[in-house]
Design a protein around this motif. Sequence first.
Motif, mmCIF file in Angstrom:
data_model
loop_
_atom_site.group_PDB
_atom_site.id
_atom_site.type_symbol
_atom_site.label_atom_id
_atom_site.label_comp_id
_atom_site.label_asym_id
_atom_site.label_seq_id
_atom_site.Cartn_x
_atom_site.Cartn_y
_atom_site.Cartn_z
ATOM 1 N N CYS A 98 14.613 0.970 -2.280
ATOM 2 C CA CYS A 98 13.209 0.578 -2.318
ATOM 3 C C CYS A 98 13.026 -0.935 -2.386
ATOM 4 O O CYS A 98 12.062 -1.479 -1.838
ATOM 5 C CB CYS A 98 12.508 1.253 -3.498
ATOM 6 S SG CYS A 98 12.374 3.058 -3.299
ATOM 7 N N ARG A 99 13.945 -1.619 -3.049
ATOM 8 C CA ARG A 99 13.843 -3.085 -3.143
ATOM 9 C C ARG A 99 13.921 -3.715 -1.751
ATOM 10 O O ARG A 99 13.186 -4.657 -1.434
ATOM 11 C CB ARG A 99 14.938 -3.638 -4.046
ATOM 12 C CG ARG A 99 14.826 -5.145 -4.288
ATOM 13 C CD ARG A 99 15.834 -5.642 -5.293
ATOM 14 N NE ARG A 99 15.531 -5.163 -6.641
ATOM 15 C CZ ARG A 99 16.205 -4.230 -7.288
ATOM 16 N NH1 ARG A 99 17.244 -3.651 -6.717
ATOM 17 N NH2 ARG A 99 15.865 -3.858 -8.503
ATOM 18 N N GLU A 100 14.803 -3.190 -0.897
ATOM 19 C CA GLU A 100 14.955 -3.748 0.446
ATOM 20 C C GLU A 100 13.748 -3.447 1.336
ATOM 21 O O GLU A 100 13.462 -4.188 2.279
ATOM 22 C CB GLU A 100 16.228 -3.197 1.089
ATOM 23 C CG GLU A 100 17.512 -3.712 0.449
ATOM 24 C CD GLU A 100 18.742 -3.273 1.220
ATOM 25 O OE1 GLU A 100 18.722 -3.374 2.457
ATOM 26 O OE2 GLU A 100 19.702 -2.815 0.583
ATOM 27 N N CYS A 128 11.726 8.259 -7.565
ATOM 28 C CA CYS A 128 11.181 7.166 -6.764
ATOM 29 C C CYS A 128 9.722 6.925 -7.151
ATOM 30 O O CYS A 128 8.936 7.861 -7.303
ATOM 31 C CB CYS A 128 11.267 7.518 -5.281
ATOM 32 S SG CYS A 128 10.632 6.253 -4.168
ATOM 33 N N ARG A 129 9.348 5.665 -7.311
ATOM 34 C CA ARG A 129 7.982 5.309 -7.701
ATOM 35 C C ARG A 129 7.256 4.529 -6.609
ATOM 36 O O ARG A 129 6.157 4.035 -6.814
ATOM 37 C CB ARG A 129 8.019 4.470 -8.984
ATOM 38 C CG ARG A 129 8.581 5.212 -10.195
ATOM 39 C CD ARG A 129 8.876 4.249 -11.340
ATOM 40 N NE ARG A 129 9.946 3.327 -10.975
ATOM 41 C CZ ARG A 129 10.119 2.121 -11.523
ATOM 42 N NH1 ARG A 129 9.274 1.687 -12.430
ATOM 43 N NH2 ARG A 129 11.124 1.354 -11.147
ATOM 44 N N SER A 130 7.872 4.421 -5.449
ATOM 45 C CA SER A 130 7.291 3.647 -4.362
ATOM 46 C C SER A 130 6.123 4.389 -3.709
ATOM 47 O O SER A 130 5.964 5.594 -3.887
ATOM 48 C CB SER A 130 8.356 3.327 -3.312
ATOM 49 O OG SER A 130 9.372 2.522 -3.869
ATOM 50 N N ARG A 131 5.345 3.650 -2.929
ATOM 51 C CA ARG A 131 4.209 4.247 -2.246
ATOM 52 C C ARG A 131 3.977 3.533 -0.925
ATOM 53 O O ARG A 131 4.531 2.456 -0.678
ATOM 54 C CB ARG A 131 2.948 4.182 -3.108
ATOM 55 C CG ARG A 131 2.510 2.778 -3.483
ATOM 56 C CD ARG A 131 1.502 2.779 -4.625
ATOM 57 N NE ARG A 131 1.122 1.441 -5.025
ATOM 58 C CZ ARG A 131 -0.016 0.845 -4.708
ATOM 59 N NH1 ARG A 131 -0.905 1.507 -3.962
ATOM 60 N NH2 ARG A 131 -0.297 -0.373 -5.104
ATOM 61 N N ILE A 132 3.156 4.130 -0.088
ATOM 62 C CA ILE A 132 2.786 3.552 1.193
ATOM 63 C C ILE A 132 1.296 3.242 1.162
ATOM 64 O O ILE A 132 0.487 4.082 0.754
ATOM 65 C CB ILE A 132 3.110 4.512 2.348
ATOM 66 C CG1 ILE A 132 4.625 4.678 2.470
ATOM 67 C CG2 ILE A 132 2.525 4.009 3.654
ATOM 68 C CD1 ILE A 132 5.036 5.716 3.491
ATOM 69 N N VAL A 133 0.946 2.035 1.587
ATOM 70 C CA VAL A 133 -0.444 1.588 1.556
ATOM 71 C C VAL A 133 -0.927 1.316 2.975
ATOM 72 O O VAL A 133 -0.291 0.551 3.707
ATOM 73 C CB VAL A 133 -0.587 0.305 0.711
ATOM 74 C CG1 VAL A 133 -2.030 -0.181 0.716
ATOM 75 C CG2 VAL A 133 -0.114 0.556 -0.720
ATOM 76 N N PRO A 134 -2.036 1.947 3.415
ATOM 77 C CA PRO A 134 -2.579 1.667 4.749
ATOM 78 C C PRO A 134 -3.288 0.309 4.771
ATOM 79 O O PRO A 134 -3.971 -0.064 3.811
ATOM 80 C CB PRO A 134 -3.558 2.820 4.979
ATOM 81 C CG PRO A 134 -3.932 3.292 3.618
ATOM 82 C CD PRO A 134 -2.762 3.028 2.721
ATOM 83 N N LEU A 135 -3.119 -0.434 5.870
ATOM 84 C CA LEU A 135 -3.685 -1.774 5.989
ATOM 85 C C LEU A 135 -4.543 -1.904 7.243
ATOM 86 O O LEU A 135 -4.281 -1.249 8.262
ATOM 87 C CB LEU A 135 -2.576 -2.826 6.065
ATOM 88 C CG LEU A 135 -1.551 -2.895 4.923
ATOM 89 C CD1 LEU A 135 -0.519 -3.975 5.243
ATOM 90 C CD2 LEU A 135 -2.236 -3.168 3.590
ATOM 91 N N ASP A 159 11.044 -3.739 -10.829
ATOM 92 C CA ASP A 159 11.582 -3.908 -12.175
ATOM 93 C C ASP A 159 13.046 -3.500 -12.181
ATOM 94 O O ASP A 159 13.639 -3.247 -11.124
ATOM 95 C CB ASP A 159 10.769 -3.114 -13.213
ATOM 96 C CG ASP A 159 10.724 -1.618 -12.926
ATOM 97 O OD1 ASP A 159 11.636 -1.114 -12.225
ATOM 98 O OD2 ASP A 159 9.797 -0.942 -13.398
ATOM 99 N N GLN A 160 13.630 -3.408 -13.346
ATOM 100 C CA GLN A 160 15.062 -3.125 -13.438
ATOM 101 C C GLN A 160 15.426 -1.713 -12.983
ATOM 102 O O GLN A 160 16.608 -1.429 -12.729
ATOM 103 C CB GLN A 160 15.572 -3.364 -14.872
ATOM 104 C CG GLN A 160 15.074 -2.370 -15.906
ATOM 105 C CD GLN A 160 13.711 -2.721 -16.453
ATOM 106 O OE1 GLN A 160 13.033 -3.616 -15.944
ATOM 107 N NE2 GLN A 160 13.304 -2.035 -17.511
ATOM 108 N N ARG A 161 14.444 -0.836 -12.878
ATOM 109 C CA ARG A 161 14.718 0.534 -12.446
ATOM 110 C C ARG A 161 14.612 0.701 -10.931
ATOM 111 O O ARG A 161 14.944 1.766 -10.405
ATOM 112 C CB ARG A 161 13.745 1.496 -13.122
ATOM 113 C CG ARG A 161 13.910 1.595 -14.651
ATOM 114 C CD ARG A 161 12.806 2.439 -15.254
ATOM 115 N NE ARG A 161 12.748 3.771 -14.662
ATOM 116 C CZ ARG A 161 11.713 4.587 -14.769
ATOM 117 N NH1 ARG A 161 10.635 4.214 -15.421
ATOM 118 N NH2 ARG A 161 11.742 5.778 -14.207
#
Length: 217
Positions: free
Chosen positions: A136-138, A162-169, A129-131
Amino acid sequence: MADVPFDAAIDAFRRRVPMRKERWLNLQAEVRQRAFTVAQVASADVLTDVWLALDDSIARGATFDEFKALVADKLTTEWAGTVANPGARVETIFRTNVLTAYSAGAYEQRNDPVVKRRRPYLQFRAVGDQRTTDICRELDGKVLPADDPFWANHTPPLHFQCRSRIVPLTVAEAGDEGVADEAPDVHPAEGFGAVPKPSAPWTPDLSRYPAPLREAM
């Protein structure tokens, strides 16, 4: 935030002991992860109140508004006009600390040997989003092996709020998403991105802290 208590996140936050910024700055980098501080707060009572309010937020899934109601006036008084935008600073304190706790808890979960065997890849996911920051976008959507050195200094939060996260796959999921040929050349903000170290050998002298804090630890 999650709707139910996240025990690993609660434990991660409760291992952090409040202290004034000048003492925090004297700690070694790896030990700072076991300490909690708020810039421009000299009062031990106010620092403890903020710690307890954050603990409640993480343990109950309380909202920012609930946190703000408990500590905003105390912090504004403590800052005594030295902070240009107290409301924004209070939100930064809340979101950065809560997300750091959740990130540390998630790190412990995805590094469980059973989880790593079943999900040997990690994907970085940002909120689009705009925030969202350029950092994080890259990185959004990038997939690398869980043992890639990249993750050692790119574990969210990568900056304030920061609102990002890491997801295991799984192997199949990683194949569908596309594994990166090499780690992105993107760097977190200074002081962010390090892998949580919940087992750091540090036992503070809790007798030096207020009784409410000792009881909460």
